[in-house]
Design a protein around this motif. Structure first.
Motif, PDB file in Angstrom:
ATOM      1  N   GLU A   1     -73.706 -53.184 -97.952  1.00 12.19           N
ATOM      2  CA  GLU A   1     -73.080 -51.856 -97.939  1.00 12.19           C
ATOM      3  C   GLU A   1     -72.995 -51.274 -99.351  1.00 12.19           C
ATOM      4  OE1 GLU A   1     -69.398 -52.443 -95.849  1.00 12.19           O
ATOM      5  OE2 GLU A   1     -70.418 -52.555 -93.906  1.00 12.19           O
ATOM      6  N   GLY A   2     -72.727 -52.127-100.329  1.00  8.72           N
ATOM      7  CA  GLY A   2     -72.707 -51.669-101.716  1.00  8.72           C
ATOM      8  C   GLY A   2     -74.080 -51.205-102.184  1.00  8.72           C
ATOM      9  N   MET A   3     -75.126 -51.891-101.764  1.00 14.36           N
ATOM     10  CA  MET A   3     -76.489 -51.480-102.098  1.00 14.36           C
ATOM     11  C   MET A   3     -76.795 -50.110-101.506  1.00 14.36           C
ATOM     12  SD  MET A   3     -78.834 -54.952-101.619  1.00 14.36           S
ATOM     13  CE  MET A   3     -79.951 -54.012-100.627  1.00 14.36           C
ATOM     14  N   LYS A   4     -76.381 -49.920-100.249  1.00 10.85           N
ATOM     15  CA  LYS A   4     -76.688 -48.667 -99.554  1.00 10.85           C
ATOM     16  C   LYS A   4     -75.944 -47.470-100.167  1.00 10.85           C
ATOM     17  CE  LYS A   4     -79.036 -48.328 -96.546  1.00 10.85           C
ATOM     18  NZ  LYS A   4     -80.455 -48.021 -96.554  1.00 10.85           N
ATOM     19  N   THR A   5     -74.747 -47.707-100.668  1.00 12.89           N
ATOM     20  CA  THR A   5     -73.966 -46.604-101.243  1.00 12.89           C
ATOM     21  C   THR A   5     -74.193 -46.452-102.743  1.00 12.89           C
ATOM     22  OG1 THR A   5     -72.038 -48.023-101.631  1.00 12.89           O
ATOM     23  CG2 THR A   5     -72.140 -46.850 -99.507  1.00 12.89           C
ATOM     24  N   GLY A   6     -74.869 -47.414-103.349  1.00 12.57           N
ATOM     25  CA  GLY A   6     -75.118 -47.353-104.788  1.00 12.57           C
ATOM     26  C   GLY A   6     -73.952 -47.812-105.639  1.00 12.57           C
ATOM     27  N   THR A   7     -72.941 -48.387-105.000  1.00 12.94           N
ATOM     28  CA  THR A   7     -71.793 -48.917-105.736  1.00 12.94           C
ATOM     29  C   THR A   7     -71.728 -50.420-105.496  1.00 12.94           C
ATOM     30  OG1 THR A   7     -70.359 -48.459-103.849  1.00 12.94           O
ATOM     31  CG2 THR A   7     -70.446 -46.788-105.571  1.00 12.94           C
ATOM     32  N   PRO A   8     -72.194 -51.207-106.479  1.00  8.87           N
ATOM     33  CA  PRO A   8     -72.235 -52.658-106.292  1.00  8.87           C
ATOM     34  C   PRO A   8     -70.883 -53.233-105.878  1.00  8.87           C
ATOM     35  CG  PRO A   8     -73.293 -52.025-108.351  1.00  8.87           C
ATOM     36  CD  PRO A   8     -72.629 -50.796-107.792  1.00  8.87           C
ATOM     37  N   GLN A   9     -70.918 -54.072-104.870  1.00 16.38           N
ATOM     38  CA  GLN A   9     -69.714 -54.727-104.358  1.00 16.38           C
ATOM     39  C   GLN A   9     -70.052 -56.169-104.021  1.00 16.38           C
ATOM     40  OE1 GLN A   9     -68.511 -52.563-100.893  1.00 16.38           O
ATOM     41  NE2 GLN A   9     -68.146 -50.663-101.993  1.00 16.38           N
ATOM     42  N   GLY A  10     -69.032 -56.998-104.022  1.00 18.07           N
ATOM     43  CA  GLY A  10     -69.197 -58.371-103.576  1.00 18.07           C
ATOM     44  C   GLY A  10     -69.960 -59.237-104.563  1.00 18.07           C
ATOM     45  N   LEU A  11     -70.355 -60.412-104.062  1.00 22.31           N
ATOM     46  CA  LEU A  11     -71.073 -61.389-104.875  1.00 22.31           C
ATOM     47  C   LEU A  11     -72.523 -61.473-104.412  1.00 22.31           C
ATOM     48  CD1 LEU A  11     -68.360 -64.191-104.914  1.00 22.31           C
ATOM     49  CD2 LEU A  11     -68.983 -62.686-106.797  1.00 22.31           C
ATOM     50  N   PRO A  12     -73.442 -60.904-105.177  1.00 22.44           N
ATOM     51  CA  PRO A  12     -74.850 -60.934-104.773  1.00 22.44           C
ATOM     52  C   PRO A  12     -75.395 -62.349-104.571  1.00 22.44           C
ATOM     53  CG  PRO A  12     -74.542 -59.368-106.555  1.00 22.44           C
ATOM     54  CD  PRO A  12     -73.243 -60.105-106.379  1.00 22.44           C
ATOM     55  N   VAL A  13     -74.867 -63.324-105.313  1.00 24.61           N
ATOM     56  CA  VAL A  13     -75.364 -64.690-105.152  1.00 24.61           C
ATOM     57  C   VAL A  13     -75.110 -65.194-103.723  1.00 24.61           C
ATOM     58  CG1 VAL A  13     -73.277 -65.868-105.988  1.00 24.61           C
ATOM     59  CG2 VAL A  13     -75.508 -66.957-106.225  1.00 24.61           C
ATOM     60  N   LEU A  14     -73.990 -64.801-103.127  1.00 21.22           N
ATOM     61  CA  LEU A  14     -73.709 -65.206-101.744  1.00 21.22           C
ATOM     62  C   LEU A  14     -74.649 -64.507-100.766  1.00 21.22           C
ATOM     63  CD1 LEU A  14     -69.804 -65.364-101.690  1.00 21.22           C
ATOM     64  CD2 LEU A  14     -71.452 -67.234-101.981  1.00 21.22           C
ATOM     65  N   ALA A  15     -74.973 -63.259-101.066  1.00 14.30           N
ATOM     66  CA  ALA A  15     -75.929 -62.536-100.221  1.00 14.30           C
ATOM     67  C   ALA A  15     -77.296 -63.200-100.292  1.00 14.30           C
ATOM     68  CB  ALA A  15     -76.009 -61.075-100.655  1.00 14.30           C
ATOM     69  N   TRP A  16     -77.722 -63.553-101.505  1.00 16.72           N
ATOM     70  CA  TRP A  16     -79.028 -64.205-101.643  1.00 16.72           C
ATOM     71  C   TRP A  16     -79.020 -65.602-101.024  1.00 16.72           C
ATOM     72  CZ3 TRP A  16     -83.406 -61.952-102.191  1.00 16.72           C
ATOM     73  CH2 TRP A  16     -83.466 -60.698-102.807  1.00 16.72           C
ATOM     74  N   LEU A  17     -77.888 -66.277-101.050  1.00 13.17           N
ATOM     75  CA  LEU A  17     -77.780 -67.571-100.372  1.00 13.17           C
ATOM     76  C   LEU A  17     -77.951 -67.374 -98.865  1.00 13.17           C
ATOM     77  CD1 LEU A  17     -77.229 -70.602-100.666  1.00 13.17           C
ATOM     78  CD2 LEU A  17     -74.788 -70.089-100.530  1.00 13.17           C
ATOM     79  N   HIS A  18     -77.346 -66.318 -98.332  1.00 12.74           N
ATOM     80  CA  HIS A  18     -77.489 -65.979 -96.917  1.00 12.74           C
ATOM     81  C   HIS A  18     -78.966 -65.716 -96.592  1.00 12.74           C
ATOM     82  CE1 HIS A  18     -75.995 -64.379 -93.044  1.00 12.74           C
ATOM     83  NE2 HIS A  18     -76.949 -63.453 -93.163  1.00 12.74           N
ATOM     84  N   VAL A  19     -79.650 -64.976 -97.434  1.00  9.77           N
ATOM     85  CA  VAL A  19     -81.073 -64.684 -97.237  1.00  9.77           C
ATOM     86  C   VAL A  19     -81.886 -65.993 -97.271  1.00  9.77           C
ATOM     87  CG1 VAL A  19     -83.117 -63.572 -98.255  1.00  9.77           C
ATOM     88  CG2 VAL A  19     -80.947 -62.330 -98.127  1.00  9.77           C
ATOM     89  N   GLY A  20     -81.624 -66.818 -98.267  1.00  8.32           N
ATOM     90  CA  GLY A  20     -82.365 -68.076 -98.401  1.00  8.32           C
ATOM     91  C   GLY A  20     -82.168 -69.001 -97.213  1.00  8.32           C
ATOM     92  N   ILE A  21     -80.931 -69.141 -96.776  1.00  9.20           N
ATOM     93  CA  ILE A  21     -80.658 -69.992 -95.615  1.00  9.20           C
ATOM     94  C   ILE A  21     -81.288 -69.391 -94.366  1.00  9.20           C
ATOM     95  CG2 ILE A  21     -78.844 -70.916 -94.115  1.00  9.20           C
ATOM     96  CD1 ILE A  21     -77.109 -71.202 -96.651  1.00  9.20           C
ATOM     97  N   GLY A  22     -81.316 -68.067 -94.281  1.00  8.65           N
ATOM     98  CA  GLY A  22     -81.986 -67.413 -93.162  1.00  8.65           C
ATOM     99  C   GLY A  22     -83.455 -67.791 -93.088  1.00  8.65           C
ATOM    100  N   PHE A  23     -84.116 -67.826 -94.245  1.00 10.60           N
ATOM    101  CA  PHE A  23     -85.520 -68.244 -94.262  1.00 10.60           C
ATOM    102  C   PHE A  23     -85.670 -69.710 -93.879  1.00 10.60           C
ATOM    103  CE2 PHE A  23     -86.449 -64.425 -96.908  1.00 10.60           C
ATOM    104  CZ  PHE A  23     -87.464 -63.916 -96.096  1.00 10.60           C
ATOM    105  N   VAL A  24     -84.723 -70.544 -94.290  1.00 12.22           N
ATOM    106  CA  VAL A  24     -84.762 -71.956 -93.900  1.00 12.22           C
ATOM    107  C   VAL A  24     -84.605 -72.087 -92.385  1.00 12.22           C
ATOM    108  CG1 VAL A  24     -83.575 -74.193 -94.099  1.00 12.22           C
ATOM    109  CG2 VAL A  24     -83.975 -72.807 -96.147  1.00 12.22           C
ATOM    110  N   VAL A  25     -83.697 -71.340 -91.790  1.00 14.08           N
ATOM    111  CA  VAL A  25     -83.510 -71.362 -90.329  1.00 14.08           C
ATOM    112  C   VAL A  25     -84.798 -70.913 -89.641  1.00 14.08           C
ATOM    113  CG1 VAL A  25     -82.278 -70.293 -88.392  1.00 14.08           C
ATOM    114  CG2 VAL A  25     -81.001 -71.094 -90.386  1.00 14.08           C
ATOM    115  N   LEU A  26     -85.412 -69.856 -90.139  1.00 13.32           N
ATOM    116  CA  LEU A  26     -86.669 -69.372 -89.553  1.00 13.32           C
ATOM    117  C   LEU A  26     -87.750 -70.441 -89.662  1.00 13.32           C
ATOM    118  CD1 LEU A  26     -88.325 -67.105 -88.268  1.00 13.32           C
ATOM    119  CD2 LEU A  26     -88.760 -66.234 -90.589  1.00 13.32           C
TER     120      LEU A  26
END
Length: 169
Positions: A39-64
Motif C-alpha cells: 500500500e505504501g508503494m502504491k501511494t508513494g509513501t513508504p511504510q512498513g518494513l520492506p525486508v519483511l515484504a521481500w521475505l514474503h515474496v521469497g517464501i512465495g517463490f519457495v512455495v511455488l
C-alpha cells in the motif's frame, strides 16, 4: 504399460508435503507486513518494513517451487492407491471429494504465489487483490483436507493419515 503403484509416499514427497503448510503459516504471519509495504508503494509513501515484504515474496517463490516439485514427483513416481474401495454411495462421494480436493489444493497453492508475484512485480492491483482474497479459499480447502484426513484416520481407521507421516518405500 501401466506404472507400478507405490506402496507409500517417498521421503521427499512427505518432506515437501509438510514443508508447504509450515511455509504457508509463515506467509500468513508476514501477510500484514506485505500489505503495508504494498500500500505504501502504491501511494508513494513508504511504510512498513520492506525486508519483511521481500521475505514474503521469497517464501512465495519457495512455495511455488515446492508445489511444482510435488506435482512433478506425483507424475514421475505416482501416489499410493486409495486406502479403501468405496462400497456405498457415501463412500463414493467421499472418494470423489478427496480426489477433487487434491486438484483444488494444488491449483490454489500454485495460483496464489503466481498472482502474488504478478501483483508485486507489476504492481497489478487486480492480481494483488485476487492473491490476498485467495487466502480464504486456501483456508477452506485446507480445512476440508484436514477434516477428511482426520475422518479417514479416526472414523474409518484406514491409516490414510499415516501414509503422509511414515515412510513405506
Amino acid at each position: 504399460m501401466p506404472k507400478d503403484v507405490p506402496a507409500g509416499y517417498s521421503r521427499m514427497q512427505i518432506i515437501l508435503h509438510w514443508a508447504v503448510p509450515v511455509l504457508v503459516v509463515v506467509q500468513f504471519l508476514l501477510g500484514p507486513a506485505m500489505t503495508t509495504v504494498y500500500e505504501g508503494m502504491k501511494t508513494g509513501t513508504p511504510q512498513g518494513l520492506p525486508v519483511l515484504a521481500w521475505l514474503h515474496v521469497g517464501i512465495g517463490f519457495v512455495v511455488l517451487f515446492i508445489a511444482c516439485w510435488r506435482v512433478g514427483l506425483r507424475f514421475a513416481r505416482g501416489v499410493p492407491a486409495p486406502t479403501f474401495e468405496p462400497q456405498t454411495p457415501e463412500q463414493g462421494f467421499l472418494a470423489f471429494v478427496t480426489h477433487e480436493l487434491t486438484f483444488f489444493l494444488y491449483l490454489t497453492i500454485l495460483a496464489i504465489p503466481v498472482l502474488g508475484a504478478i501483483g508485486w512485480f507489476y504492481q497489478n492491483d487486480v492480481a494483488a487483490s485476487a492473491h490476498a482474497s485467495m487466502k480464504y479459499l486456501l483456508i477452506l480447502v485446507v480445512a476440508v483436507h484436514v477434516s477428511i484426513s482426520l475422518f479417514h484416520q479416526f472414523v474409518l481407521r484406514d491409516g490414510s493419515l499415516d501414509r503422509m507421516r511414515k515412510l513405506r518405500d
